[in-house]
Design a protein around this motif. Structure first.
Motif, PDB file in Angstrom:
ATOM      1  N   LEU A   1       0.822  -1.206   0.000  1.00  0.00           N
ATOM      2  CA  LEU A   1       0.000   0.000   0.000  1.00  0.00           C
ATOM      3  C   LEU A   1       0.857   1.258   0.000  1.00  0.00           C
ATOM      4  N   GLU A   2       1.999   1.196   0.695  1.00  0.00           N
ATOM      5  CA  GLU A   2       2.872   2.368   0.799  1.00  0.00           C
ATOM      6  C   GLU A   2       4.252   1.921   1.264  1.00  0.00           C
ATOM      7  N   VAL A   3       5.273   2.577   0.739  1.00  0.00           N
ATOM      8  CA  VAL A   3       6.651   2.307   1.155  1.00  0.00           C
ATOM      9  C   VAL A   3       7.252   3.606   1.656  1.00  0.00           C
ATOM     10  N   ASN A   4       7.791   3.585   2.869  1.00  0.00           N
ATOM     11  CA  ASN A   4       8.475   4.741   3.426  1.00  0.00           C
ATOM     12  C   ASN A   4       9.907   4.309   3.718  1.00  0.00           C
ATOM     13  N   ALA A   5      10.799   4.592   2.788  1.00  0.00           N
ATOM     14  CA  ALA A   5      12.196   4.164   2.910  1.00  0.00           C
ATOM     15  C   ALA A   5      12.882   4.815   4.106  1.00  0.00           C
ATOM     16  N   ASP A   6      12.588   6.086   4.374  1.00  0.00           N
ATOM     17  CA  ASP A   6      13.246   6.783   5.478  1.00  0.00           C
ATOM     18  C   ASP A   6      12.970   6.133   6.832  1.00  0.00           C
ATOM     19  N   SER A   7      11.718   5.708   7.053  1.00  0.00           N
ATOM     20  CA  SER A   7      11.372   5.070   8.327  1.00  0.00           C
ATOM     21  C   SER A   7      11.500   3.547   8.269  1.00  0.00           C
ATOM     22  N   ARG A   8      11.868   3.013   7.108  1.00  0.00           N
ATOM     23  CA  ARG A   8      12.010   1.564   6.881  1.00  0.00           C
ATOM     24  C   ARG A   8      10.698   0.847   7.160  1.00  0.00           C
ATOM     25  N   GLU A   9       9.597   1.411   6.661  1.00  0.00           N
ATOM     26  CA  GLU A   9       8.280   0.835   6.864  1.00  0.00           C
ATOM     27  C   GLU A   9       7.593   0.565   5.531  1.00  0.00           C
ATOM     28  N   ILE A  10       6.908  -0.568   5.496  1.00  0.00           N
ATOM     29  CA  ILE A  10       6.107  -0.938   4.330  1.00  0.00           C
ATOM     30  C   ILE A  10       4.700  -1.202   4.836  1.00  0.00           C
ATOM     31  N   ARG A  11       3.755  -0.394   4.406  1.00  0.00           N
ATOM     32  CA  ARG A  11       2.354  -0.608   4.789  1.00  0.00           C
ATOM     33  C   ARG A  11       1.772  -1.604   3.804  1.00  0.00           C
ATOM     34  N   VAL A  12       1.158  -2.660   4.340  1.00  0.00           N
ATOM     35  CA  VAL A  12       0.697  -3.774   3.511  1.00  0.00           C
ATOM     36  C   VAL A  12      -0.728  -4.171   3.876  1.00  0.00           C
ATOM     37  N   LYS A  13      -1.334  -4.971   3.009  1.00  0.00           N
ATOM     38  CA  LYS A  13      -2.656  -5.535   3.233  1.00  0.00           C
ATOM     39  C   LYS A  13      -2.554  -7.040   2.991  1.00  0.00           C
ATOM     40  N   GLY A  14      -3.264  -7.804   3.839  1.00  0.00           N
ATOM     41  CA  GLY A  14      -3.249  -9.258   3.687  1.00  0.00           C
ATOM     42  C   GLY A  14      -2.399  -9.954   4.731  1.00  0.00           C
ATOM     43  N   LEU A  15      -2.129  -9.264   5.842  1.00  0.00           N
ATOM     44  CA  LEU A  15      -1.272  -9.831   6.884  1.00  0.00           C
ATOM     45  C   LEU A  15      -1.861 -11.097   7.486  1.00  0.00           C
ATOM     46  N   ASP A  16      -1.010 -12.080   7.704  1.00  0.00           N
ATOM     47  CA  ASP A  16      -1.397 -13.287   8.433  1.00  0.00           C
ATOM     48  C   ASP A  16      -0.297 -13.643   9.438  1.00  0.00           C
ATOM     49  N   ILE A  17       0.359 -12.598   9.971  1.00  0.00           N
ATOM     50  CA  ILE A  17       1.421 -12.787  10.954  1.00  0.00           C
ATOM     51  C   ILE A  17       1.100 -11.955  12.200  1.00  0.00           C
ATOM     52  N   LEU A  18       1.758 -12.308  13.290  1.00  0.00           N
ATOM     53  CA  LEU A  18       1.537 -11.611  14.554  1.00  0.00           C
ATOM     54  C   LEU A  18       2.407 -10.364  14.676  1.00  0.00           C
ATOM     55  N   ASP A  19       1.963  -9.425  15.495  1.00  0.00           N
ATOM     56  CA  ASP A  19       2.746  -8.238  15.788  1.00  0.00           C
ATOM     57  C   ASP A  19       4.078  -8.661  16.407  1.00  0.00           C
ATOM     58  N   GLY A  20       5.157  -8.113  15.915  1.00  0.00           N
ATOM     59  CA  GLY A  20       6.484  -8.436  16.426  1.00  0.00           C
ATOM     60  C   GLY A  20       7.150  -9.615  15.751  1.00  0.00           C
ATOM     61  N   THR A  21       6.496 -10.218  14.776  1.00  0.00           N
ATOM     62  CA  THR A  21       7.089 -11.357  14.073  1.00  0.00           C
ATOM     63  C   THR A  21       8.344 -10.918  13.332  1.00  0.00           C
ATOM     64  N   PRO A  22       9.459 -11.615  13.517  1.00  0.00           N
ATOM     65  CA  PRO A  22      10.692 -11.252  12.803  1.00  0.00           C
ATOM     66  C   PRO A  22      10.573 -11.491  11.293  1.00  0.00           C
ATOM     67  N   ILE A  23      10.834 -10.440  10.534  1.00  0.00           N
ATOM     68  CA  ILE A  23      10.828 -10.524   9.071  1.00  0.00           C
ATOM     69  C   ILE A  23      12.236 -10.920   8.623  1.00  0.00           C
ATOM     70  N   LEU A  24      12.353 -12.022   7.911  1.00  0.00           N
ATOM     71  CA  LEU A  24      13.655 -12.489   7.448  1.00  0.00           C
ATOM     72  C   LEU A  24      14.052 -11.851   6.124  1.00  0.00           C
ATOM     73  N   ASP A  25      13.061 -11.662   5.249  1.00  0.00           N
ATOM     74  CA  ASP A  25      13.365 -11.087   3.939  1.00  0.00           C
ATOM     75  C   ASP A  25      12.075 -10.647   3.263  1.00  0.00           C
ATOM     76  N   ILE A  26      12.223  -9.767   2.311  1.00  0.00           N
ATOM     77  CA  ILE A  26      11.121  -9.291   1.481  1.00  0.00           C
ATOM     78  C   ILE A  26      11.598  -9.365   0.040  1.00  0.00           C
ATOM     79  N   LYS A  27      10.752  -9.910  -0.807  1.00  0.00           N
ATOM     80  CA  LYS A  27      11.079 -10.014  -2.226  1.00  0.00           C
ATOM     81  C   LYS A  27       9.877  -9.529  -3.028  1.00  0.00           C
ATOM     82  N   PRO A  28      10.104  -8.903  -4.163  1.00  0.00           N
ATOM     83  CA  PRO A  28       8.964  -8.463  -4.968  1.00  0.00           C
ATOM     84  C   PRO A  28       8.263  -9.654  -5.614  1.00  0.00           C
ATOM     85  N   TYR A  29       6.950  -9.577  -5.682  1.00  0.00           N
ATOM     86  CA  TYR A  29       6.174 -10.560  -6.431  1.00  0.00           C
ATOM     87  C   TYR A  29       6.249 -10.140  -7.897  1.00  0.00           C
TER      88      TYR A  29
END
Length: 155
Positions: free
Chosen positions: A107-135
């Protein structure tokens, strides 16, 4: 969306399309690990693959040693109550390596704050993200692919 307090992936029967479930959230990346430049050009993608560690999976974490305590070779998926399926033929979080994979709408990428706003989450708050790859639709979609036991579910 939740089963026993834990979010899970959308229906295998096609009730939700990839990344289209209602759960929105923000993936926060550590600035000391991910420089802002690593997020450049990501906003041009509709979807990303999010690879994460199922860190709160009680079956996988031994409270005494912190190591893997075990997992079941066969599980009963929520949408298939009449028989068990081999764990590696499911997306169950209890696995030999508790790594999860989700397709999320960007939905939105904010590189300065290192945040990616997304839709369709099926993970818990605080879950460690190992990697992100473009679909990438040219490589990640295989329309003729069989879906094993899921192909036999009624729509």
């Amino acid at each position: 969306m939740e089963r026993a307090g834990t979010p899970h992936q959308p229906s295998a029967k096609g009730e939700h399309m990839m990344g289209e479930t209602s759960q929105e959230g923000i993936l926060q990346l550590f600035p000391d690990i991910v420089p802002a430049q690593a997020l450049q050009d990501l906003e041009g993608f509709d979807f990303i693959w999010c690879i994460f560690y199922c860190h709160l999976n009680a079956m996988n974490v031994d409270s005494d040693t912190g190591g893997n305590r075990g997992w079941n070779a066969r599980v009963r998926p929520p949408r298939l109550s009449d028989r068990k399926i081999g764990t590696l033929a499911t997306r169950a979080p209890h696995r030999p390596n508790p790594i999860g994979l989700s397709a999320l709408r960007v939905l939105e990428v904010n590189a300065d704050s290192r945040e990616i706003r997304v839709k369709g989450l099926d993970i818990l708050d605080g879950t460690p993200i190992l990697d992100i790859k473009p679909y990438i639709k040219h490589y990640d979609a295989i329309p003729s692919a069989k879906a094993g036991w899921l192909d036999h579910l009624e729509p």
